[in-house]
Design a protein around this motif. Structure first.
Motif, PDB file in Angstrom:
ATOM      1  N   THR A 297       0.837  -1.199   0.000  1.00  0.00           N
ATOM      2  CA  THR A 297       0.000   0.000   0.000  1.00  0.00           C
ATOM      3  C   THR A 297       0.869   1.247   0.000  1.00  0.00           C
ATOM      4  N   CYS A 298       1.855   1.287   0.880  1.00  0.00           N
ATOM      5  CA  CYS A 298       2.755   2.445   0.965  1.00  0.00           C
ATOM      6  C   CYS A 298       3.481   2.672  -0.356  1.00  0.00           C
ATOM      7  N   PHE A 299       3.968   1.578  -0.945  1.00  0.00           N
ATOM      8  CA  PHE A 299       4.654   1.708  -2.235  1.00  0.00           C
ATOM      9  C   PHE A 299       3.709   2.272  -3.295  1.00  0.00           C
ATOM     10  N   GLY A 300       2.491   1.759  -3.355  1.00  0.00           N
ATOM     11  CA  GLY A 300       1.530   2.228  -4.352  1.00  0.00           C
ATOM     12  C   GLY A 300       1.148   3.676  -4.171  1.00  0.00           C
ATOM     13  N   LEU A 301       1.165   4.149  -2.930  1.00  0.00           N
ATOM     14  CA  LEU A 301       0.817   5.545  -2.647  1.00  0.00           C
ATOM     15  C   LEU A 301       2.028   6.472  -2.730  1.00  0.00           C
ATOM     16  N   GLY A 302       3.210   5.889  -2.886  1.00  0.00           N
ATOM     17  CA  GLY A 302       4.419   6.704  -2.994  1.00  0.00           C
ATOM     18  C   GLY A 302       4.880   7.284  -1.679  1.00  0.00           C
ATOM     19  N   ILE A 303       4.565   6.605  -0.558  1.00  0.00           N
ATOM     20  CA  ILE A 303       4.977   7.109   0.743  1.00  0.00           C
ATOM     21  C   ILE A 303       5.963   6.129   1.386  1.00  0.00           C
ATOM     22  N   SER A 304       6.743   6.625   2.322  1.00  0.00           N
ATOM     23  CA  SER A 304       7.737   5.790   2.986  1.00  0.00           C
ATOM     24  C   SER A 304       7.130   5.119   4.209  1.00  0.00           C
ATOM     25  N   CYS A 305       7.737   4.009   4.605  1.00  0.00           N
ATOM     26  CA  CYS A 305       7.268   3.335   5.817  1.00  0.00           C
ATOM     27  C   CYS A 305       8.426   2.671   6.536  1.00  0.00           C
ATOM     28  N   ASN A 306       8.238   2.506   7.833  1.00  0.00           N
ATOM     29  CA  ASN A 306       9.185   1.828   8.708  1.00  0.00           C
ATOM     30  C   ASN A 306       8.363   0.833   9.509  1.00  0.00           C
ATOM     31  N   LEU A 307       8.433  -0.439   9.142  1.00  0.00           N
ATOM     32  CA  LEU A 307       7.646  -1.483   9.783  1.00  0.00           C
ATOM     33  C   LEU A 307       8.554  -2.333  10.659  1.00  0.00           C
ATOM     34  N   LYS A 308       8.221  -2.404  11.938  1.00  0.00           N
ATOM     35  CA  LYS A 308       9.058  -3.112  12.903  1.00  0.00           C
ATOM     36  C   LYS A 308       8.307  -4.312  13.488  1.00  0.00           C
ATOM     37  N   GLY A 309       9.023  -5.112  14.290  1.00  0.00           N
ATOM     38  CA  GLY A 309       8.408  -6.246  14.970  1.00  0.00           C
ATOM     39  C   GLY A 309       8.106  -7.411  14.057  1.00  0.00           C
ATOM     40  N   LEU A 310       8.923  -7.606  13.020  1.00  0.00           N
ATOM     41  CA  LEU A 310       8.621  -8.596  11.983  1.00  0.00           C
ATOM     42  C   LEU A 310       9.532  -9.817  12.033  1.00  0.00           C
ATOM     43  N   HIS A 311      10.064 -10.157  13.184  1.00  0.00           N
ATOM     44  CA  HIS A 311      11.039 -11.250  13.268  1.00  0.00           C
ATOM     45  C   HIS A 311      10.454 -12.602  12.860  1.00  0.00           C
ATOM     46  N   THR A 312       9.140 -12.789  13.013  1.00  0.00           N
ATOM     47  CA  THR A 312       8.553 -14.089  12.658  1.00  0.00           C
ATOM     48  C   THR A 312       8.374 -14.260  11.149  1.00  0.00           C
ATOM     49  N   LEU A 313       8.489 -13.191  10.374  1.00  0.00           N
ATOM     50  CA  LEU A 313       8.249 -13.292   8.927  1.00  0.00           C
ATOM     51  C   LEU A 313       9.331 -14.094   8.205  1.00  0.00           C
ATOM     52  N   LYS A 314      10.479 -14.240   8.810  1.00  0.00           N
ATOM     53  CA  LYS A 314      11.567 -14.946   8.141  1.00  0.00           C
ATOM     54  C   LYS A 314      11.361 -16.453   8.134  1.00  0.00           C
ATOM     55  N   ILE A 315      10.431 -16.959   8.983  1.00  0.00           N
ATOM     56  CA  ILE A 315      10.218 -18.420   9.048  1.00  0.00           C
ATOM     57  C   ILE A 315       8.802 -18.789   8.620  1.00  0.00           C
ATOM     58  N   LYS A 316       8.193 -17.966   7.783  1.00  0.00           N
ATOM     59  CA  LYS A 316       6.855 -18.271   7.263  1.00  0.00           C
ATOM     60  C   LYS A 316       6.988 -19.142   6.007  1.00  0.00           C
ATOM     61  N   GLU A 317       5.961 -19.120   5.134  1.00  0.00           N
ATOM     62  CA  GLU A 317       5.999 -19.928   3.916  1.00  0.00           C
ATOM     63  C   GLU A 317       7.257 -19.652   3.099  1.00  0.00           C
ATOM     64  N   THR A 318       7.725 -18.420   3.197  1.00  0.00           N
ATOM     65  CA  THR A 318       9.024 -18.036   2.642  1.00  0.00           C
ATOM     66  C   THR A 318       9.616 -17.017   3.604  1.00  0.00           C
ATOM     67  N   ASP A 319      10.825 -16.550   3.346  1.00  0.00           N
ATOM     68  CA  ASP A 319      11.362 -15.415   4.099  1.00  0.00           C
ATOM     69  C   ASP A 319      10.653 -14.181   3.547  1.00  0.00           C
ATOM     70  N   ARG A 320       9.590 -13.766   4.217  1.00  0.00           N
ATOM     71  CA  ARG A 320       8.728 -12.716   3.670  1.00  0.00           C
ATOM     72  C   ARG A 320       9.425 -11.359   3.562  1.00  0.00           C
ATOM     73  N   LEU A 321      10.355 -11.078   4.446  1.00  0.00           N
ATOM     74  CA  LEU A 321      11.080  -9.806   4.354  1.00  0.00           C
ATOM     75  C   LEU A 321      11.929  -9.763   3.085  1.00  0.00           C
ATOM     76  N   LEU A 322      12.654 -10.843   2.820  1.00  0.00           N
ATOM     77  CA  LEU A 322      13.473 -10.893   1.612  1.00  0.00           C
ATOM     78  C   LEU A 322      12.599 -10.895   0.358  1.00  0.00           C
ATOM     79  N   ALA A 323      11.495 -11.634   0.390  1.00  0.00           N
ATOM     80  CA  ALA A 323      10.596 -11.688  -0.761  1.00  0.00           C
ATOM     81  C   ALA A 323      10.005 -10.309  -1.064  1.00  0.00           C
ATOM     82  N   LEU A 324       9.596  -9.586  -0.027  1.00  0.00           N
ATOM     83  CA  LEU A 324       9.063  -8.232  -0.215  1.00  0.00           C
ATOM     84  C   LEU A 324      10.113  -7.317  -0.832  1.00  0.00           C
TER      85      LEU A 324
END
Length: 404
Positions: A297-324
Motif C-alpha cells: 500500500t505504501c509503495f503504491g501511494l508513494g509514501i515511505s514506511c518503517n515497519l518493525k516487529g517482523l522477526h517471525t516473517l523470516k520463518i513463514k511460507e518463505t522469508d517474507r522480508l526478503l521476498a518483499l
C-alpha cells in the motif's frame, strides 16, 4: 497459473462475504475434536482449514499438512496427548525447514513422546500419544504465538489442566487472547495474568454453536484496494468491532491512508477519504500477517514506511522480508530490511508490466494484487491464494478487476 492484471483506476462498490478466520477456525476445529458437542458456523474454506479438518478425521498414520504451519503446530500438541495414537506428522519441503523445537521441548517437558525423523528441531515428527505426567510447562514469551496457543488448546484435556509460564516479554498477546476467548466461550476456565496462563481441566462442555468471525487478514487486501483506488466503497461481512484478531488493527492503521471503516451490525464498510500522511512508522509484532499488505500500500501511494516487529516473517511460507524486498525493488522501490524490520523509501514511479513471484506464499499474491489500481502487473502461481482465500480472484472480478 500466471495471472495478468490490467490496470484500473477505481473499484466497483460491492458487498462481499468473507469466510471465517483460518486462525479461529483451526483453533475451533481442535476444540471440536476434544468436545464433539460443539457446532461450528462460518468455517474458513481455506486450504489450511481443510488440511486441519482432514488431519483430525484421519487421526493416525502418516499425516501431511503440506504448507499449513498452524496445522503443524496445533496437531503436534493434539496428537501428543491422545493416548494410543501413533502418527508421523510431515509437510512440504518448506515446512520441513520451519522450526518446531520450542514446542516439542515444551511437550516433552510434560511427558510427551515425540521424535525427529530427519533434522533435529524440524518436521517430520513421529508422535506417540500418551497421558502427560506433568501439568506445568515453561517457554520463552517472544516465540510464535502458535506454540503458546497449541499448549493452551490441549490444556483442558489434561487430567490436572495446564499452567504455562512465559519467560520474558510477551509479544503475541492478541493471538493468545483469541485462544483464551474461545476457551472461555465454551466454558473452560482460563486465566492469563502477567506471564502465566492457567487452563482448568474439563471433560465435557455444553452443546453450543460457535460463529467464527471472518478473517481480518483477508480484509486487509480490500483496505489496500480502497487506499489505492480513486473512489468506490466495499462492504465486508462477518466482522466484529470488538474483535480478538490482532489484524483488526487495520481499521485504525488505514485511517493514515485515507480509508474510513464504518461498523454496522456484522459488517464493515470501507470508504475512501483523502490521504493524510507521507510516512508511517508501525510496530506490527502483534499483527505481522498484514505487513506485506501495508508495505505494498505504501509503495503504491508513494509514501515511505518503517515497519518493525517482523522477526517471525523470516520463518513463514518463505522469508517474507526478503521476498518483499526483491519484488518491490523489481517494481522500482527502494527497500532495506533487517532481521525484524522493513524500511521503504518514498517513490513516485512504479515500473509497469512486472511479474511478481509468490514463493509458495499466499500473502505475496494477495498483497500485490491491489497494485493493479496503479499499474499493470502479472502474478505467478496465482492460485497459491487458496491456502487462505480461495474466492479471492472471483471477488476481485466482482470489484471490476480484469484478468488474462
Amino acid at each position: 497459473m500466471k495471472l495478468n492484471l490490467a490496470q484500473l483506476d477505481t473499484i466497483l462498490s460491492r458487498e462481499l462475504k468473507i469466510t471465517g478466520s483460518k486462525s479461529e477456525t483451526n483453533r475451533s476445529l481442535l476444540l471440536q475434536a476434544f468436545y464433539p458437542e460443539l457446532l461450528l458456523r462460518n468455517v474458513s474454506n481455506s486450504d489450511d482449514a481443510n488440511t486441519m479438518r482432514e488431519a483430525l478425521a484421519k487421526g493416525s498414520g502418516v499425516i501431511d499438512v503440506h504448507h499449513a504451519g498452524t496445522a503443524m503446530r496445533f496437531l503436534t500438541a493434539y496428537f501428543a496427548v491422545k493416548p494410543g495414537v501413533d502418527v508421523i506428522l510431515t509437510g512440504s519441503e518448506r515446512m520441513q525447514q520451519r522450526p518446531i523445537k520450542i514446542l516439542v521441548d515444551a511437550l516433552r517437558t510434560i511427558g510427551c513422546q515425540i521424535e525427529y525423523l530427519k533434522e533435529e528441531g524440524y518436521p517430520p515428527l513421529k508422535i506417540q500419544g500418551v497421558v502427560p505426567v506433568e501439568n506445568s510447562v515453561s517457554l520463552k514469551a517472544n516465540v510464535s504465538s502458535q506454540y503458546i496457543s497449541a499448549l493452551m488448546l490441549i490444556g483442558s484435556s489434561l487430567t490436572a489442566g495446564l499452567t504455562i509460564h512465559l519467560e520474558g516479554e510477551v509479544t503475541s498477546i492478541p493471538y493468545i487472547n483469541m485462544t483464551k476467548q474461545l476457551l472461555c466461550q465454551i466454558g473452560i476456565e482460563t486465566k492469563f495474568d502477567g506471564n502465566q496462563i492457567s487452563i482448568n481441566p474439563q471433560t465435557k462442555v455444553a452443546s453450543q454453536t460457535i460463529t467464527i468471525e471472518s478473517d481480518w487478514s483477508s480484509a486487509s487486501y480490500f483496505y489496500s484496494m480502497m487506499a489505492l483506488s480513486n473512489d468506490g466503497e466495499v462492504t465486508l461481512s462477518f466482522y466484529k468491532k470488538e474483535s480478538y484478531q490482532g489484524d483488526a488493527r487495520l481499521a485504525t492503521i488505514y485511517k493514515n491512508f485515507g480509508v474510513e471503516t464504518l461498523f454496522k451490525n456484522d459488517t464493515i464498510t470501507l470508504k475512501k477519504k483523502l490521504k493524510t500522511v507521507d510516512n508511517i512508522v508501525l510496530n506490527l509484532v502483534d499483527a505481522p500477517d498484514i505487513a506485506q499488505t501495508i508495505a505494498v500500500t505504501c509503495f503504491g501511494l508513494g509514501i515511505s514506511c518503517n515497519l518493525k516487529g517482523l522477526h517471525t516473517l523470516k520463518i513463514k511460507e518463505t522469508d517474507r522480508l526478503l521476498a518483499l524486498k526483491t519484488e518491490l525493488e523489481k517494481l522500482g522501490g527502494k527497500v532495506h530490511i533487517t532481521e525484524d524490520a522493513l524500511f521503504l523509501e518514498s517513490s513516485s514511479h512504479i515500473q509497469p508490466d512486472i511479474t511478481i513471484e509468490t514463493y509458495n506464499d499466499h500473502r505475496m499474491a494477495l498483497a500485490f494484487a491491489p497494485l493493479a489500481l496503479k499499474t499493470s502487473l502479472s502474478i505467478n502461481d496465482a492460485d497459491v491464494v487458496t491456502k487462505s482465500y480461495p474466492d479471492f480472484w472471483n471477488d476481485l472480478e466482482r470489484l471490476g478487476f480484469k484478468f488474462s
